[in-house]
Design a protein around this motif. Structure first.
Motif, PDB file in Angstrom:
ATOM      1  N   GLN A 173     -25.013   6.355 -11.248  1.00 17.06           N
ATOM      2  CA  GLN A 173     -25.560   5.107 -10.702  1.00 17.06           C
ATOM      3  C   GLN A 173     -24.781   4.635  -9.478  1.00 17.06           C
ATOM      4  OE1 GLN A 173     -28.382   3.767 -11.994  1.00 17.06           O
ATOM      5  NE2 GLN A 173     -28.403   5.584 -13.297  1.00 17.06           N
ATOM      6  N   GLY A 174     -23.893   5.480  -8.967  1.00 18.57           N
ATOM      7  CA  GLY A 174     -23.100   5.101  -7.806  1.00 18.57           C
ATOM      8  C   GLY A 174     -21.815   4.388  -8.165  1.00 18.57           C
ATOM      9  N   ASP A 175     -21.532   4.253  -9.456  1.00 16.20           N
ATOM     10  CA  ASP A 175     -20.314   3.584  -9.877  1.00 16.20           C
ATOM     11  C   ASP A 175     -19.129   4.540  -9.750  1.00 16.20           C
ATOM     12  OD1 ASP A 175     -21.680   5.058 -11.839  1.00 16.20           O
ATOM     13  OD2 ASP A 175     -20.523   4.155 -13.454  1.00 16.20           O
ATOM     14  N   VAL A 176     -17.924   3.981  -9.755  1.00 15.22           N
ATOM     15  CA  VAL A 176     -16.716   4.782  -9.653  1.00 15.22           C
ATOM     16  C   VAL A 176     -16.230   5.091 -11.060  1.00 15.22           C
ATOM     17  CG1 VAL A 176     -14.333   4.807  -8.832  1.00 15.22           C
ATOM     18  CG2 VAL A 176     -16.112   3.734  -7.456  1.00 15.22           C
ATOM     19  N   VAL A 177     -15.980   6.378 -11.310  1.00 17.44           N
ATOM     20  CA  VAL A 177     -15.560   6.829 -12.630  1.00 17.44           C
ATOM     21  C   VAL A 177     -14.144   7.384 -12.520  1.00 17.44           C
ATOM     22  CG1 VAL A 177     -16.072   8.407 -14.521  1.00 17.44           C
ATOM     23  CG2 VAL A 177     -17.941   7.431 -13.176  1.00 17.44           C
ATOM     24  N   PRO A 178     -13.152   6.770 -13.214  1.00 21.57           N
ATOM     25  CA  PRO A 178     -11.797   7.320 -13.170  1.00 21.57           C
ATOM     26  C   PRO A 178     -11.678   8.523 -14.101  1.00 21.57           C
ATOM     27  CG  PRO A 178     -11.830   5.315 -14.480  1.00 21.57           C
ATOM     28  CD  PRO A 178     -13.214   5.508 -13.940  1.00 21.57           C
ATOM     29  N   LEU A 179     -10.984   9.548 -13.646  1.00 23.03           N
ATOM     30  CA  LEU A 179     -10.774  10.754 -14.441  1.00 23.03           C
ATOM     31  C   LEU A 179      -9.296  11.101 -14.422  1.00 23.03           C
ATOM     32  CD1 LEU A 179     -13.610  12.937 -12.875  1.00 23.03           C
ATOM     33  CD2 LEU A 179     -13.718  11.719 -15.037  1.00 23.03           C
ATOM     34  N   ARG A 180      -8.828  11.712 -15.484  1.00 18.05           N
ATOM     35  CA  ARG A 180      -7.461  12.226 -15.492  1.00 18.05           C
ATOM     36  C   ARG A 180      -7.414  13.443 -14.592  1.00 18.05           C
ATOM     37  NH1 ARG A 180      -3.728   9.181 -16.697  1.00 18.05           N
ATOM     38  NH2 ARG A 180      -3.926   7.964 -18.555  1.00 18.05           N
ATOM     39  N   HIS A 181      -6.277  13.694 -13.997  1.00 21.40           N
ATOM     40  CA  HIS A 181      -6.111  14.845 -13.113  1.00 21.40           C
ATOM     41  C   HIS A 181      -6.444  16.124 -13.896  1.00 21.40           C
ATOM     42  CE1 HIS A 181      -4.619  16.985  -9.684  1.00 21.40           C
ATOM     43  NE2 HIS A 181      -3.819  17.698 -10.447  1.00 21.40           N
ATOM     44  N   GLY A 182      -7.304  16.939 -13.353  1.00 21.41           N
ATOM     45  CA  GLY A 182      -7.699  18.194 -14.001  1.00 21.41           C
ATOM     46  C   GLY A 182      -8.916  18.068 -14.899  1.00 21.41           C
ATOM     47  N   ALA A 183      -9.401  16.856 -15.166  1.00 21.75           N
ATOM     48  CA  ALA A 183     -10.576  16.661 -16.022  1.00 21.75           C
ATOM     49  C   ALA A 183     -11.837  16.685 -15.170  1.00 21.75           C
ATOM     50  CB  ALA A 183     -10.477  15.337 -16.769  1.00 21.75           C
ATOM     51  N   ARG A 184     -12.950  17.016 -15.790  1.00 22.02           N
ATOM     52  CA  ARG A 184     -14.235  17.023 -15.087  1.00 22.02           C
ATOM     53  C   ARG A 184     -15.087  15.860 -15.587  1.00 22.02           C
ATOM     54  NH1 ARG A 184     -16.431  21.711 -12.653  1.00 22.02           N
ATOM     55  NH2 ARG A 184     -14.808  23.262 -12.383  1.00 22.02           N
ATOM     56  N   ALA A 202       3.543   9.542 -10.161  1.00 24.50           N
ATOM     57  CA  ALA A 202       3.130   9.312 -11.551  1.00 24.50           C
ATOM     58  C   ALA A 202       2.493  10.574 -12.118  1.00 24.50           C
ATOM     59  CB  ALA A 202       2.149   8.158 -11.615  1.00 24.50           C
ATOM     60  N   SER A 203       2.889  10.909 -13.348  1.00 22.91           N
ATOM     61  CA  SER A 203       2.239  12.041 -14.011  1.00 22.91           C
ATOM     62  C   SER A 203       0.920  11.548 -14.592  1.00 22.91           C
ATOM     63  CB  SER A 203       3.131  12.586 -15.119  1.00 22.91           C
ATOM     64  OG  SER A 203       3.368  11.583 -16.081  1.00 22.91           O
ATOM     65  N   GLY A 204      -0.021  12.435 -14.727  1.00 24.59           N
ATOM     66  CA  GLY A 204      -1.325  12.041 -15.247  1.00 24.59           C
ATOM     67  C   GLY A 204      -2.079  11.178 -14.274  1.00 24.59           C
ATOM     68  N   ARG A 205      -1.967  11.499 -12.995  1.00 21.55           N
ATOM     69  CA  ARG A 205      -2.644  10.719 -11.965  1.00 21.55           C
ATOM     70  C   ARG A 205      -4.140  10.670 -12.229  1.00 21.55           C
ATOM     71  NH1 ARG A 205       0.092  14.164  -7.418  1.00 21.55           N
ATOM     72  NH2 ARG A 205      -1.415  15.548  -8.316  1.00 21.55           N
ATOM     73  N   LEU A 206      -4.739   9.614 -11.761  1.00 25.79           N
ATOM     74  CA  LEU A 206      -6.181   9.474 -11.900  1.00 25.79           C
ATOM     75  C   LEU A 206      -6.881  10.000 -10.665  1.00 25.79           C
ATOM     76  CD1 LEU A 206      -6.625   5.940 -13.484  1.00 25.79           C
ATOM     77  CD2 LEU A 206      -6.879   8.150 -14.579  1.00 25.79           C
ATOM     78  N   VAL A 207      -8.021  10.607 -10.905  1.00 27.84           N
ATOM     79  CA  VAL A 207      -8.900  11.052  -9.841  1.00 27.84           C
ATOM     80  C   VAL A 207     -10.187  10.278 -10.040  1.00 27.84           C
ATOM     81  CG1 VAL A 207     -10.122  13.039  -8.886  1.00 27.84           C
ATOM     82  CG2 VAL A 207      -7.844  13.337  -9.861  1.00 27.84           C
ATOM     83  N   GLU A 221       0.834  -1.211   0.000  1.00 30.68           N
ATOM     84  CA  GLU A 221       0.000   0.000   0.000  1.00 30.68           C
ATOM     85  C   GLU A 221       0.862   1.251   0.000  1.00 30.68           C
ATOM     86  OE1 GLU A 221      -4.046  -1.549   2.267  1.00 30.68           O
ATOM     87  OE2 GLU A 221      -2.402  -0.731   3.458  1.00 30.68           O
ATOM     88  N   HIS A 222       1.931   1.251   0.797  1.00 30.94           N
ATOM     89  CA  HIS A 222       2.833   2.405   0.819  1.00 30.94           C
ATOM     90  C   HIS A 222       3.526   2.582  -0.528  1.00 30.94           C
ATOM     91  CE1 HIS A 222       2.271   3.372   5.002  1.00 30.94           C
ATOM     92  NE2 HIS A 222       2.569   2.136   5.365  1.00 30.94           N
ATOM     93  N   THR A 223       3.961   1.482  -1.119  1.00 36.45           N
ATOM     94  CA  THR A 223       4.610   1.542  -2.423  1.00 36.45           C
ATOM     95  C   THR A 223       3.645   2.072  -3.474  1.00 36.45           C
ATOM     96  OG1 THR A 223       6.039  -0.320  -1.846  1.00 36.45           O
ATOM     97  CG2 THR A 223       5.805   0.182  -4.192  1.00 36.45           C
ATOM     98  N   LEU A 224       2.427   1.585  -3.473  1.00 39.54           N
ATOM     99  CA  LEU A 224       1.424   2.053  -4.427  1.00 39.54           C
ATOM    100  C   LEU A 224       1.131   3.536  -4.231  1.00 39.54           C
ATOM    101  CD1 LEU A 224      -0.627   1.502  -6.668  1.00 39.54           C
ATOM    102  CD2 LEU A 224      -2.254   0.818  -4.895  1.00 39.54           C
ATOM    103  N   ALA A 225       0.982   3.968  -2.983  1.00 45.72           N
ATOM    104  CA  ALA A 225       0.719   5.382  -2.709  1.00 45.72           C
ATOM    105  C   ALA A 225       1.867   6.248  -3.211  1.00 45.72           C
ATOM    106  CB  ALA A 225       0.491   5.589  -1.216  1.00 45.72           C
ATOM    107  N   ASP A 226       3.105   5.804  -2.994  1.00 50.50           N
ATOM    108  CA  ASP A 226       4.267   6.555  -3.486  1.00 50.50           C
ATOM    109  C   ASP A 226       4.272   6.630  -5.005  1.00 50.50           C
ATOM    110  OD1 ASP A 226       5.126   6.930  -0.890  1.00 50.50           O
ATOM    111  OD2 ASP A 226       6.627   5.322  -0.952  1.00 50.50           O
ATOM    112  N   GLN A 227       3.959   5.521  -5.669  1.00 53.67           N
ATOM    113  CA  GLN A 227       3.916   5.496  -7.133  1.00 53.67           C
ATOM    114  C   GLN A 227       2.840   6.426  -7.672  1.00 53.67           C
ATOM    115  OE1 GLN A 227       5.888   4.136  -9.367  1.00 53.67           O
ATOM    116  NE2 GLN A 227       7.206   3.219  -7.828  1.00 53.67           N
ATOM    117  N   MET A 228       1.679   6.430  -7.031  1.00 50.83           N
ATOM    118  CA  MET A 228       0.575   7.269  -7.486  1.00 50.83           C
ATOM    119  C   MET A 228       0.932   8.747  -7.335  1.00 50.83           C
ATOM    120  SD  MET A 228      -2.558   5.166  -7.926  1.00 50.83           S
ATOM    121  CE  MET A 228      -3.637   6.489  -7.872  1.00 50.83           C
ATOM    122  N   LEU A 229       1.655   9.087  -6.271  1.00 53.37           N
ATOM    123  CA  LEU A 229       2.037  10.478  -6.079  1.00 53.37           C
ATOM    124  C   LEU A 229       3.084  10.932  -7.094  1.00 53.37           C
ATOM    125  CD1 LEU A 229       2.191  10.721  -2.181  1.00 53.37           C
ATOM    126  CD2 LEU A 229       0.527  11.785  -3.714  1.00 53.37           C
TER     127      LEU A 229
END
Length: 146
Positions: free
Chosen positions: A111-122, A100-105, A90-98
């Motif tokens: 419908q309550g589903d999770v939608v991945p977005l590029r950082h800065g996108a709406r 990584a460029s173009g992080r996902l939000v 989990e720590h390794t993944l968190a470090d990688q996500m921080l």
């Protein structure tokens, strides 16, 4: 000093665990609780070993066989090792996500589903029109008065 540091001689570990030193030697022989050995081959117990010895005493007093106790301790150690591995990942993944460029939000979809977005996108908004009529009006419309 952490809980894995072997610091206690057999007499001290036996006293801390509430056992006779010969019992600790027997448990070492059968592999139940195996302390670290010094260069002179004397046993050194860690605080984790003392805690395991207390657990052995508790389980034994409840009627669990030594073979059963051995299996329980092995499974508890495996769970502990796996939990530590998960935390490390989990720590390794968190470090990688921080880093990584173009992080996902992530956002919640309609419908309550999770939608991945590029950082800065709406998230795209839905623009459909929904007509709502009260239940009493729908019942009147369904009576055939069209």
């Amino acid at each position: 000093m952490d809980e894995d540091t072997p610091v206690f001689a057999i007499a001290v570990a036996a006293e801390l665990a509430g056992m006779h030193p010969q019992t600790l030697r027997q448990y070492d022989r059968i592999g139940l609780v195996s302390p670290t050995r010094t260069a002179g081959k004397s046993r050194r117990y860690s605080m984790r070993d003392v805690v395991q010895l207390r657990e052995v005493a508790r389980l034994s007093s409840e009627g669990v066989s030594l073979e059963g106790i051995s299996r329980i301790l092995a499974l508890e150690n495996q769970v502990s090792d796996l939990s530590k591995r998960v935390r490390d990942l989990e720590h390794t993944l968190a470090d990688q996500m921080l880093r990584a460029s173009g992080r996902l939000v992530f956002a919640a979809g309609s419908q309550g589903d999770v939608v991945p977005l590029r950082h800065g996108a709406r998230a795209q908004r839905r623009t459909e029109v929904v007509v709502w009529r009260p239940l009493s009006q729908r019942a009147a419309d369904d009576d055939g008065n069209d």
